[in-house]
Design an enzyme around this catalytic site. Structure first.
Site, PDB file in Angstrom:
ATOM      1  N   LYS A  54     -21.890 -29.498  -4.147  1.00 44.74           N
ATOM      2  CA  LYS A  54     -22.697 -28.290  -3.931  1.00 44.74           C
ATOM      3  C   LYS A  54     -22.012 -27.074  -4.558  1.00 44.74           C
ATOM      4  O   LYS A  54     -22.636 -26.265  -5.229  1.00 44.74           O
ATOM      5  CB  LYS A  54     -22.864 -28.087  -2.414  1.00 44.74           C
ATOM      6  CG  LYS A  54     -23.849 -27.024  -2.035  1.00 44.74           C
ATOM      7  CD  LYS A  54     -23.934 -26.832  -0.528  1.00 44.74           C
ATOM      8  CE  LYS A  54     -25.086 -27.569   0.083  1.00 44.74           C
ATOM      9  NZ  LYS A  54     -25.360 -27.225   1.483  1.00 44.74           N
ATOM     10  N   PHE A 173     -31.007 -15.204  12.869  1.00 48.66           N
ATOM     11  CA  PHE A 173     -32.424 -15.331  13.233  1.00 48.66           C
ATOM     12  C   PHE A 173     -33.334 -15.518  12.024  1.00 48.66           C
ATOM     13  O   PHE A 173     -34.541 -15.434  12.153  1.00 48.66           O
ATOM     14  CB  PHE A 173     -32.873 -14.096  14.028  1.00 48.66           C
ATOM     15  CG  PHE A 173     -32.085 -13.876  15.287  1.00 48.66           C
ATOM     16  CD1 PHE A 173     -32.317 -14.669  16.399  1.00 48.66           C
ATOM     17  CD2 PHE A 173     -31.091 -12.912  15.361  1.00 48.66           C
ATOM     18  CE1 PHE A 173     -31.582 -14.497  17.573  1.00 48.66           C
ATOM     19  CE2 PHE A 173     -30.343 -12.724  16.515  1.00 48.66           C
ATOM     20  CZ  PHE A 173     -30.597 -13.526  17.630  1.00 48.66           C
ATOM     21  N   LYS A 230     -29.644 -16.481  21.194  1.00 48.23           N
ATOM     22  CA  LYS A 230     -30.156 -17.297  20.094  1.00 48.23           C
ATOM     23  C   LYS A 230     -31.004 -18.463  20.613  1.00 48.23           C
ATOM     24  O   LYS A 230     -32.129 -18.689  20.184  1.00 48.23           O
ATOM     25  CB  LYS A 230     -28.976 -17.807  19.248  1.00 48.23           C
ATOM     26  CG  LYS A 230     -29.367 -18.771  18.156  1.00 48.23           C
ATOM     27  CD  LYS A 230     -30.301 -18.160  17.137  1.00 48.23           C
ATOM     28  CE  LYS A 230     -30.930 -19.244  16.275  1.00 48.23           C
ATOM     29  NZ  LYS A 230     -31.956 -18.731  15.380  1.00 48.23           N
ATOM     30  N   ASN A 234     -35.245 -19.043  20.223  1.00 51.40           N
ATOM     31  CA  ASN A 234     -35.892 -20.214  19.626  1.00 51.40           C
ATOM     32  C   ASN A 234     -36.723 -20.973  20.653  1.00 51.40           C
ATOM     33  O   ASN A 234     -37.813 -21.461  20.342  1.00 51.40           O
ATOM     34  CB  ASN A 234     -34.848 -21.136  18.991  1.00 51.40           C
ATOM     35  CG  ASN A 234     -34.508 -20.684  17.581  1.00 51.40           C
ATOM     36  OD1 ASN A 234     -35.035 -19.679  17.103  1.00 51.40           O
ATOM     37  ND2 ASN A 234     -33.635 -21.402  16.913  1.00 51.40           N
ATOM     38  N   CYS A 286     -34.316 -26.143  13.327  1.00 50.59           N
ATOM     39  CA  CYS A 286     -33.875 -25.326  14.460  1.00 50.59           C
ATOM     40  C   CYS A 286     -34.620 -25.581  15.765  1.00 50.59           C
ATOM     41  O   CYS A 286     -34.003 -25.976  16.752  1.00 50.59           O
ATOM     42  CB  CYS A 286     -33.964 -23.847  14.092  1.00 50.59           C
ATOM     43  SG  CYS A 286     -32.779 -23.410  12.817  1.00 50.59           S
ATOM     44  N   LYS A 347     -42.699 -26.408   6.831  1.00 47.30           N
ATOM     45  CA  LYS A 347     -43.571 -25.236   6.761  1.00 47.30           C
ATOM     46  C   LYS A 347     -43.595 -24.762   5.302  1.00 47.30           C
ATOM     47  O   LYS A 347     -42.782 -25.238   4.488  1.00 47.30           O
ATOM     48  CB  LYS A 347     -43.074 -24.135   7.701  1.00 47.30           C
ATOM     49  CG  LYS A 347     -41.739 -23.543   7.322  1.00 47.30           C
ATOM     50  CD  LYS A 347     -41.447 -22.378   8.223  1.00 47.30           C
ATOM     51  CE  LYS A 347     -40.204 -21.658   7.777  1.00 47.30           C
ATOM     52  NZ  LYS A 347     -39.886 -20.499   8.554  1.00 47.30           N
TER      53      LYS A 347
HETATM   54  P1  NAD Z   1     -27.032 -26.602   6.519  1.00 41.24           P
HETATM   55  O1  NAD Z   1     -26.964 -28.015   6.956  1.00 41.24           O
HETATM   56  O2  NAD Z   1     -28.072 -26.187   5.540  1.00 41.24           O
HETATM   57  O3  NAD Z   1     -25.617 -26.148   5.928  1.00 41.24           O
HETATM   58  C1  NAD Z   1     -24.397 -26.377   6.543  1.00 41.24           C
HETATM   59  C2  NAD Z   1     -23.332 -26.440   5.472  1.00 41.24           C
HETATM   60  O4  NAD Z   1     -22.049 -26.501   6.103  1.00 41.24           O
HETATM   61  C3  NAD Z   1     -23.418 -27.675   4.577  1.00 41.24           C
HETATM   62  O5  NAD Z   1     -23.466 -27.275   3.228  1.00 41.24           O
HETATM   63  C4  NAD Z   1     -22.121 -28.443   4.869  1.00 41.24           C
HETATM   64  O6  NAD Z   1     -21.607 -29.141   3.752  1.00 41.24           O
HETATM   65  C5  NAD Z   1     -21.212 -27.340   5.302  1.00 41.24           C
HETATM   66  N1  NAD Z   1     -20.051 -27.759   6.112  1.00 41.24           N
HETATM   67  C6  NAD Z   1     -20.019 -28.656   7.123  1.00 41.24           C
HETATM   68  N2  NAD Z   1     -18.777 -28.745   7.625  1.00 41.24           N
HETATM   69  C7  NAD Z   1     -18.009 -27.870   6.937  1.00 41.24           C
HETATM   70  C8  NAD Z   1     -16.653 -27.473   7.000  1.00 41.24           C
HETATM   71  N3  NAD Z   1     -15.816 -27.998   7.897  1.00 41.24           N
HETATM   72  N4  NAD Z   1     -16.191 -26.566   6.124  1.00 41.24           N
HETATM   73  C9  NAD Z   1     -17.036 -26.023   5.198  1.00 41.24           C
HETATM   74  N5  NAD Z   1     -18.331 -26.345   5.104  1.00 41.24           N
HETATM   75  C10 NAD Z   1     -18.819 -27.258   5.958  1.00 41.24           C
HETATM   76  O7  NAD Z   1     -27.169 -25.756   7.867  1.00 41.24           O
HETATM   77  P2  NAD Z   1     -27.997 -24.397   8.087  1.00 41.24           P
HETATM   78  O8  NAD Z   1     -29.450 -24.699   8.132  1.00 41.24           O
HETATM   79  O9  NAD Z   1     -27.465 -23.370   7.170  1.00 41.24           O
HETATM   80  O10 NAD Z   1     -27.557 -24.056   9.575  1.00 41.24           O
HETATM   81  C11 NAD Z   1     -26.263 -23.607   9.891  1.00 41.24           C
HETATM   82  C12 NAD Z   1     -26.276 -23.128  11.326  1.00 41.24           C
HETATM   83  O11 NAD Z   1     -27.160 -22.003  11.447  1.00 41.24           O
HETATM   84  C13 NAD Z   1     -26.780 -24.148  12.336  1.00 41.24           C
HETATM   85  O12 NAD Z   1     -26.097 -23.970  13.535  1.00 41.24           O
HETATM   86  C14 NAD Z   1     -28.238 -23.782  12.510  1.00 41.24           C
HETATM   87  O13 NAD Z   1     -28.745 -24.177  13.769  1.00 41.24           O
HETATM   88  C15 NAD Z   1     -28.175 -22.284  12.423  1.00 41.24           C
HETATM   89  N6  NAD Z   1     -29.414 -21.639  11.977  1.00 41.24           N
HETATM   90  C16 NAD Z   1     -30.158 -22.197  10.984  1.00 41.24           C
HETATM   91  C17 NAD Z   1     -31.314 -21.553  10.559  1.00 41.24           C
HETATM   92  C18 NAD Z   1     -32.178 -22.165   9.495  1.00 41.24           C
HETATM   93  O14 NAD Z   1     -33.328 -21.721   9.362  1.00 41.24           O
HETATM   94  N7  NAD Z   1     -31.699 -23.133   8.739  1.00 41.24           N
HETATM   95  C19 NAD Z   1     -31.694 -20.339  11.128  1.00 41.24           C
HETATM   96  C20 NAD Z   1     -30.870 -19.766  12.109  1.00 41.24           C
HETATM   97  C21 NAD Z   1     -29.736 -20.434  12.517  1.00 41.24           C
END
Ligand code: NAD
Length: 457
Positions: A54, A173, A230, A234, A286, A347
């Site tokens: 990535k 959010f 948070k 949700n 989420c 979505k």
């Molecule tokens: P994601 O799966 O898209 O991305 C997570 C990233 O973290 C991945 O690229 C992974 O390789 C990396 N990662 C994992 N372990 C790691 C480490 N030890 N060191 C460095 N990188 C590491 O996740 P996301 O959708 O971005 O969600 C992240 C958090 O935010 C979650 O807790 C999620 O619930 C929350 N969240 C997500 C959204 C959303 O719409 N996606 C919205 C609000 C909150």
């Protein structure tokens, strides 16, 4: 006394503010979007990820997710030298603030799996500088910041590093599909801290946000309340969706029209009109996992979450509703029928297929022996990774509906809203159109000779 931890002042759009050195651990939807927006406001941001491919791709200009405007924002930030990508934790050594934005997927028992958060905490402890602020942005159960603090403290002790650090909670959010706008023009920013110094530093980081967004509210809380805000947000949104879906199903039975019912209910300023749109169930990365996690947190604290258990149950059936409608139309004879699926992402405006209704439907259709044709404007690649050769991938709407016995509209992409209904009838072999998002006019669809079904009307 407040210590300013900045490197320098910057002048952007005639406004002076402090430029900070920021690292974001986890370069997914949340990490990449936040890193880009923080860089947009003039800070120096390093996005870290353990996924080397990535990072390699990002360094070659390949963006791993689809999000409107993200590519332009990233290249602008890179050209100003404000954004970089790395898989090496050593690159966080100068950071004033380190965000943890790694995934918190659902564990087998429904609780949030914290292994990525704790692994990130352990690793960053090796590299953070004295007085660094560690901010948990991932969605985490109450008490996690405390665990992260403990984990970093233990790691520092075992390494013999005698430095201070501060912990904070700053939940995210944003919504996929409008993530950049949600991040830059947020309704609110919640900052949970243990001390005033950390609170003020984070307010300083977010100060430029309010120059462009006069509606922005920044809420300071203790850490546990911030963590709870948070999940509660949700869970509330998921509750509204399941509630209106349940009412939609009743509307069908009593002969009312959910679109009018939603409109009338939403006109009440105490209720508001957001999240009152019926459909074929919520998905994504989420709502499903956060509702489950909150139920689990309740269980762990001896609190039965009656409403949230029902929210989940309603959603389980709603995701299967289109299949039940289809099954009824064909009197259970679905074997060898060709079914067109319009929309795969959970979505519109995203390629995210996590917990998407389309996957539940496709699985049931395949079990019934259907030939499944699929099309999505953006999520085809993701779908191929998940479903391989189990379905037929089409290059456009018309190829998808060509020869179909029934068409199921699952995701309300704009592209689908503009297809003439007469074309749908003409291209299909059969005439069943099930509209899981109520995008088409019912009378017009019937007028075109389609056997049309939708949600709650
Ligand atoms: P994601 O799966 O898209 O991305 C997570 C990233 O973290 C991945 O690229 C992974 O390789 C990396 N990662 C994992 N372990 C790691 C480490 N030890 N060191 C460095 N990188 C590491 O996740 P996301 O959708 O971005 O969600 C992240 C958090 O935010 C979650 O807790 C999620 O619930 C929350 N969240 C997500 C959204 C959303 O719409 N996606 C919205 C609000 C909150």
């Amino acid at each position: 006394m407040i210590t300013i931890i900045s490197h320098s002042m910057v002048l952007i759009n005639n406004i002076n503010y402090i430029q900070m050195d920021i690292s974001i651990i986890g370069t997914g939807y949340v990490g990449l979007v936040n890193g880009t927006c923080i860089a947009y406001h003039g800070n120096k941001v390093t996005c870290i990820d353990i996924d080397k491919k990535k990072i390699e791709n990002l360094n070659c200009g390949i963006i791993p997710i689809y999000e409107p405007n993200l590519d332009v924002m990233i290249s602008n930030a890179i050209s100003k030298n404000n954004l970089s990508f790395s898989s090496n934790y050593e690159d966080i050594e100068d950071s004033d603030i380190v965000f943890i934005a790694v995934g918190t997927p659902q564990d087998e028992d429904g609780s949030a799996d914290l292994k990525y958060v704790l692994a990130a905490a352990k690793e960053l402890a090796k590299h953070i500088k004295d007085n660094c602020i560690v901010v948990v942005k991932s969605t985490v159960p109450v008490g996690t910041c405390h665990l992260v603090k403990q984990c970093i403290t233990n790691e520092l002790a075992s390494l013999g590093r005698h430095i201070q650090f501060h912990i904070a909670s700053n939940p995210e959010f944003l919504k996929e599909g409008s993530a950049i706008d949600d991040c830059l023009y947020a309704d609110r920013i919640v900052i949970g801290t243990e001390d005033v110094h950390t609170q003020l530093e984070l307010r300083e980081l977010y100060r430029p946000w309010s120059f462009k967004n006069t509606k922005l509210q920044i809420l300071s809380t203790d850490i546990k309340s911030s963590e709870m805000i948070k999940y509660t947000s949700n869970a509330m949104l998921a509750t509204r969706i399941s509630f209106i879906n349940e009412i939609a199903n009743l509307c069908e039975k009593v002969g009312a029209n959910i679109e009018d019912v939603s409109k009338g209910v939403g006109m009440d300023s105490r209720i508001g009109d957001k999240f009152l749109k019926p459909g074929c169930g919520y998905g994504g990365s989420c709502f499903p996992k956060d509702v489950k996690a909150l139920i689990k947190i309740g269980e762990e604290h001896g609190e039965q979450m009656y409403i949230l258990n029902s929210v989940e149950e309603v959603n389980y059936f709603q995701k299967r509703l289109m299949f039940r409608k289809l099954w009824n139309h064909f009197n259970g004879n679905l074997n060898k029928k060709t079914i067109a699926i319009l929309g795969l992402a959970f979505k519109p405006n995203t390629d995210d297929m996590r917990e998407a209704t389309s996957l539940v439907l496709i699985d049931m259709l395949l079990q019934e022996g259907c030939n499944v044709k699929v099309y999505d404007p953006i999520a085809m690649k993701r779908c191929k990774e998940i479903l391989g050769d189990k379905v037929q991938y089409c290059e456009g709407v018309y190829q998808c509906i060509l020869g179909a016995d029934a068409t199921l509209l699952v995701t309300e992409w704009d592209e689908f809203k503009n297809i003439p209904l007469s074309d749908i009838k003409r291209y299909m072999n059969g005439n069943v159109l099930i509209d899981g998002r109520n995008v088409y006019d019912k009378d017009k669809a019937i007028g075109c000779g389609l056997v049309y079904d939708s949600i709650g009307r």
